[in-house]
Write an enzyme that holds these catalytic residues in place. Structure first.
Site, mmCIF file in Angstrom:
data_model
loop_
_atom_site.group_PDB
_atom_site.id
_atom_site.type_symbol
_atom_site.label_atom_id
_atom_site.label_comp_id
_atom_site.label_asym_id
_atom_site.label_seq_id
_atom_site.Cartn_x
_atom_site.Cartn_y
_atom_site.Cartn_z
ATOM 1 N N CYS A 14 0.875 -1.174 0.000
ATOM 2 C CA CYS A 14 0.000 0.000 0.000
ATOM 3 C C CYS A 14 0.913 1.225 0.000
ATOM 4 O O CYS A 14 2.129 1.087 0.011
ATOM 5 C CB CYS A 14 -1.005 -0.008 1.154
ATOM 6 S SG CYS A 14 -0.320 0.130 2.809
ATOM 7 N N CYS A 88 -1.954 1.397 -4.255
ATOM 8 C CA CYS A 88 -0.696 2.069 -4.623
ATOM 9 C C CYS A 88 -0.674 2.442 -6.094
ATOM 10 O O CYS A 88 0.257 3.088 -6.561
ATOM 11 C CB CYS A 88 0.520 1.243 -4.236
ATOM 12 S SG CYS A 88 0.808 -0.238 -5.199
ATOM 13 N N CYS A 92 3.411 0.622 -8.340
ATOM 14 C CA CYS A 92 3.856 -0.754 -8.106
ATOM 15 C C CYS A 92 4.469 -1.323 -9.381
ATOM 16 O O CYS A 92 3.815 -1.346 -10.416
ATOM 17 C CB CYS A 92 2.684 -1.633 -7.675
ATOM 18 S SG CYS A 92 1.947 -1.119 -6.122
#
Length: 138
Positions: A14, A88, A92
């Site tokens: 996250c 996120c 990522c």
């Protein structure tokens, strides 16, 4: 190669690694034991884990007070079999051959324990389902 080296590795990501990913990693570690390798990280890690998250997890019998938010690295993603993102977005890294899941969950940042409890309970439910899915691959 030892059997421990063949365990599936799950990475929870996250933004701040201070709430959702910490809870998910703690539940997976608690519920799966040594059957799964568990990591968590954040694309912009906070200085500390959210105190309301720590309190909510303590209520569930899991102590995460000593956990520290960690920065997301390319190496952590490459070393993982399953990458579970929680808000996120595009930060990522994506690699071929990895299994990606996106869990849309409310962000507990700035929330009290009362608001964190339902998020915690939903994460526990999803982690229990995840354990069934990844440990049946053996």
């Amino acid at each position: 190669m030892t059997p421990a080296d063949q365990r599936p590795c799950v990475l929870f990501v996250c933004v701040h690694n201070a709430g959702r990913s910490q809870m998910a990693a703690a539940f997976l570690t608690h519920l799966a034991g040594d059957r799964v390798q568990v990591r968590s990280a954040g694309s912009a890690p906070a200085d500390s884990v959210n105190p309301a998250v720590v309190a909510a997890m303590t209520e569930a019998g899991i102590d995460i007070a000593a956990e520290v938010p960690k920065v997301l690295t390319v190496e952590a993603v490459q070393a993982s079999d399953v990458v579970i993102t929680m808000g996120c977005g595009d930060t990522c890294p994506v690699f071929p051959g990895k299994r990606y899941l996106d869990w849309e969950l409310p962000d507990p940042a700035g929330q009290g324990v009362e608001a964190v409890r339902p998020i915690r309970d939903e994460i526990e439910k999803r982690v229990r389902g995840l354990i069934d899915a990844i440990t049946s691959l053996d």
